[in-house]
Design an enzyme around this catalytic site. Structure first.
Site, PDB file in Angstrom:
ATOM      1  N   SER A  87       0.962  -1.247  -0.227  1.00  0.00           N
ATOM      2  CA  SER A  87       0.086   0.079  -0.042  1.00  0.00           C
ATOM      3  C   SER A  87       0.928   1.391  -0.019  1.00  0.00           C
ATOM      4  O   SER A  87       0.213   2.220  -0.290  1.00  0.00           O
ATOM      5  CB  SER A  87      -0.887  -0.038   1.235  1.00  0.00           C
ATOM      6  OG  SER A  87      -0.148  -0.300   2.448  1.00  0.00           O
ATOM      7  N   ASP A 127      -4.088   6.003  11.662  1.00  0.00           N
ATOM      8  CA  ASP A 127      -3.164   5.653  10.603  1.00  0.00           C
ATOM      9  C   ASP A 127      -2.011   6.353  10.930  1.00  0.00           C
ATOM     10  O   ASP A 127      -1.738   7.547  10.295  1.00  0.00           O
ATOM     11  CB  ASP A 127      -3.740   5.482   9.429  1.00  0.00           C
ATOM     12  CG  ASP A 127      -3.066   5.002   8.214  1.00  0.00           C
ATOM     13  OD1 ASP A 127      -2.009   4.478   8.347  1.00  0.00           O
ATOM     14  OD2 ASP A 127      -3.535   4.946   7.203  1.00  0.00           O
ATOM     15  N   HIS A 155       0.532   4.858   6.430  1.00  0.00           N
ATOM     16  CA  HIS A 155       0.392   5.632   5.198  1.00  0.00           C
ATOM     17  C   HIS A 155       0.702   7.073   5.378  1.00  0.00           C
ATOM     18  O   HIS A 155       0.873   7.731   6.500  1.00  0.00           O
ATOM     19  CB  HIS A 155      -0.931   5.308   4.736  1.00  0.00           C
ATOM     20  CG  HIS A 155      -1.195   3.655   4.484  1.00  0.00           C
ATOM     21  ND1 HIS A 155      -1.824   3.063   5.525  1.00  0.00           N
ATOM     22  CD2 HIS A 155      -0.487   2.722   3.673  1.00  0.00           C
ATOM     23  CE1 HIS A 155      -1.895   1.878   5.129  1.00  0.00           C
ATOM     24  NE2 HIS A 155      -1.105   1.428   3.990  1.00  0.00           N
TER      25      HIS A 155
END
Length: 365
Positions: free
Chosen positions: A121, A342, A345
């Site tokens: 990702s 998160d 990312h």
């Protein structure tokens, strides 16, 4: 303390490898060769990965509201992030200036070519950033955007430039056999999907550390031997060595330009930057210290050693340190796809734009 932990971990790894020698593992013992690789790749006019973050009001390079390729998980402004100073930082190498990214120049020079990002990702993060950066230069140009399970592409039709993403978290194969999920450390059949590209940008590390319910395999396999678990740095080295062999055997350097994106850090643990009570949540400024307290991750050593054995020209995008400084650049709670925080990312626009500016600098100098 960070340096002490680093060498303690390296000593453990050295001793483990010394007592468990296989052909691949013996190579990792030569730590000095890994550092020579990094120095050799940066022995031009300027080490572009050695620098500082500076505030620049001309940034970001595009708007999240005008780019059609950003997934909700990275679209921090759309999902309520109240601050925007994180968008305004530009990476400034100490000894030179990076060339300004020019998407039109890229399209003209790479007309008719295919570029593929291969990895997890974080590759998705970089792929969407790159597509947005180019789109900002030709907003009226005809584009097609295709997204399927494991594969996505953005094509700039007027230039015949296709930018692809091949999702494969480990680069090596993860398969289901007899009802068991098996991570095959010495198999890379996925590589058939990477052939015929004019540029390949690889990345893997993020998923190698997952345990418990987030671990996507039941067993690791090497040869005919199954392992319930393995030291993750050892496993990573085995998998990366398999990838390196694939590159040596399958990439035609006269036709394909090669890159490897370095280790992208997380910021879940504030002790990494000497603020133990914190995570990335609520952070609005980069780390401005002279040296990042957490030090160099062991995965970086693995990457350098494997790259030193690749016989084809390959550029290492050594983004680890500059990314470690950006504790402010994660989605945290401002994501359309994640519950919780998160710190893995990156928001778009944001840090992956710098990764792509460095990619552009490697291409156009």
């Amino acid at each position: 303390m960070g340096l002490e932990l680093f060498f303690r971990a390296f000593l453990f790894l050295f001793l483990f490898l010394f007592s468990h020698k296989t052909e691949a593992e013996e190579d990792l013992i030569s730590f000095n060769n890994a550092t020579h690789f990094s120095a050799r790749k940066l022995a031009g006019n300027c080490n572009v990965f050695h620098g500082k973050w500076v505030y620049d009001s001309s940034y970001p390079l595009y708007s999240s509201s005008s780019c059609p390729f950003i997934d909700p998980e990275f679209n921090c402004q759309k999902y309520g992030r109240p601050d925007n100073s994180y968008l305004k930082y530009r990476w400034q190498p100490f000894s030179c200036a990076l060339p300004r990214f020019n998407g039109l120049n890229f399209l003209e020079k790479w007309r008719g070519k295919k570029i593929m990002f291969v990895g997890d990702s974080l590759s998705l993060n970089q792929f969407e950033s790159f597509s947005c950066m180019i789109h900002a230069w030709v907003p009226s140009s005809k584009t097609s955007y295709i997204k399927r399970e494991g594969l996505a592409s953005v094509t700039f039709e007027d230039y015949g430039v296709k930018i692809l993403l091949f999702r494969t978290p480990f680069l090596v194969d993860l398969v289901e056999e007899n009802g068991r999920r098996v991570l095959k450390l010495d198999s890379i059949k996925n590589g058939n999907g990477w052939k015929g590209m004019d540029m390949l940008i690889f990345n893997t590390w993020h998923w190698w550390t997952h345990t418990g319910r987030t671990q996507p395999w039941d067993y690791m396999q090497e040869g005919n031997k199954l392992y319930k678990d393995m030291n993750r740095i050892i496993a990573y080295y085995k998998g990366m060595t398999t990838w390196g062999r694939w590159v040596n055997l399958n990439v035609d350097a006269s036709k394909t330009k090669l890159f490897f994106l370095g280790i992208s850090p997380t910021h879940y643990e504030g002790r990494d930057w000497d603020e133990p009570a914190k995570s990335c949540s609520g952070e609005t400024q980069p780390f401005f210290g002279q040296k990042y307290p957490a030090g160099t991750p062991m995965a970086w050593v693995v990457v350098n050693k494997v790259l030193s054995r690749i016989q084809k020209p390959i550029s290492f995008l050594d983004v680890t340190t500059l990314s470690q400084y950006r504790k402010d650049a994660h989605p945290s709670a401002y994501s359309g796809d994640h519950s919780g925080t998160d710190c893995s990312h990156w928001c778009l626009p944001g840090l992956p734009d710098t990764w792509n500016e460095l990619l552009y600098a490697e291409l156009f100098g």
